[in-house]
Design a protein around this motif. Structure first.
Motif, short mmCIF file in Angstrom:
data_model
loop_
_atom_site.label_atom_id
_atom_site.label_comp_id
_atom_site.label_asym_id
_atom_site.label_seq_id
_atom_site.Cartn_x
_atom_site.Cartn_y
_atom_site.Cartn_z
N THR A 68 0.93 -1.21 0.00
CA THR A 68 0.04 -0.05 0.00
C THR A 68 0.72 1.20 0.18
OG1 THR A 68 -1.84 -1.16 1.12
CG2 THR A 68 -1.80 1.19 1.31
N GLY A 70 -0.23 4.62 -0.39
CA GLY A 70 -1.07 5.67 0.18
C GLY A 70 -2.41 6.00 -0.30
N PRO A 71 -2.97 7.05 0.13
CA PRO A 71 -4.38 7.23 -0.33
C PRO A 71 -4.30 7.77 -1.93
CG PRO A 71 -3.53 9.12 1.14
CD PRO A 71 -2.16 7.98 1.24
N ALA A 72 -5.26 7.58 -2.39
CA ALA A 72 -5.21 8.07 -3.86
C ALA A 72 -5.49 9.58 -3.79
CB ALA A 72 -6.38 7.51 -4.53
N SER A 74 -3.76 11.74 -2.44
CA SER A 74 -2.44 12.46 -2.41
C SER A 74 -1.87 12.63 -3.76
CB SER A 74 -1.59 11.55 -1.74
OG SER A 74 -1.11 10.27 -2.49
N VAL A 151 -6.06 1.18 -7.45
CA VAL A 151 -6.60 1.78 -6.48
C VAL A 151 -8.15 1.12 -6.00
CG1 VAL A 151 -7.86 4.17 -6.12
CG2 VAL A 151 -6.04 4.01 -7.45
N GLY A 154 -9.84 3.74 -2.02
CA GLY A 154 -9.38 5.12 -1.65
C GLY A 154 -7.84 4.95 -1.45
N GLN A 155 -7.37 3.71 -1.70
CA GLN A 155 -5.82 3.53 -1.25
C GLN A 155 -5.05 2.99 -2.73
OE1 GLN A 155 -4.07 3.92 1.76
NE2 GLN A 155 -5.80 4.89 2.03
N THR A 157 -2.39 0.77 -4.28
CA THR A 157 -1.42 -0.42 -4.00
C THR A 157 -0.36 -0.76 -5.26
OG1 THR A 157 -3.24 -1.32 -2.69
CG2 THR A 157 -1.57 -2.69 -3.43
#
Length: 159
Positions: A68, A70-72, A74, A151, A154-155, A157
């Motif tokens: 993972t 981070g958040p999409a 970003s 994605v 919301g993460q 990968t």
């Protein structure tokens, strides 16, 4: 009247036979091959199988686990986020369209870390790339390699 001569010996260099030369060259080639194998960058997670798939050795390693990043959120639309620890860049050229790229510059292997709007910049020699990884300005000779990202929830990968 006869002169008496003393016998003298002249040291000679060892004779290199063809067999010794071939054996030495073979040993050197094996050593170089082992050195190259050790430096090939095959690091953890790489697997090797025979062409027939029946290597008879250990079972192939499992596919590496997804990471993972981070958040999409970003990754801005029309921009990018660099993940230097994983040497990956995730871009979002259009809303909801995420592109994974290697952050390794194709010029001399520096990590591309700069993001200037829709341009990715290598800090070492100034190569620039677009959000799809295509070279905009050299000295980079070719596009950035792709990286598989997804994605979900919301993460982002990395597969």
């Amino acid at each position: 009247m006869s002169e008496k001569r003393e016998a003298t010996t002249t040291p000679t260099a060892p004779v290199l036979t063809r067999r010794a030369a071939v054996a030495g060259a073979g040993a050197a080639a094996v050593g170089i091959g082992l050195l190259a194998a050790g430096c090939s960058g095959g690091g953890s997670g790489s697997t090797s199988t025979s062409a027939s798939g029946t290597g008879g050795g250990a079972a192939p390693a499992a596919a590496p686990a997804a990471i993972t990043l981070g958040p999409a959120s970003s990754v801005p639309v029309g921009g990018a986020e660099v993940f230097p620890d994983q040497k990956v860049i995730v871009t979002q050229p259009t809303a909801g369209n995420y592109v994974g790229l290697s952050a390794v510059c194709t010029h001399q292997g520096c990590t591309v870390t700069g993001v200037q709007g829709a341009t990715l910049v290598c800090p070492c020699h100034g190569s620039t790339y677009d959000l799809q990884g295509k070279v905009l300005k050299g000295p980079a000779p070719r596009a950035l390699s792709s990286a598989t990202v997804t994605v979900s929830g919301g993460q982002i990968t990395l597969a």
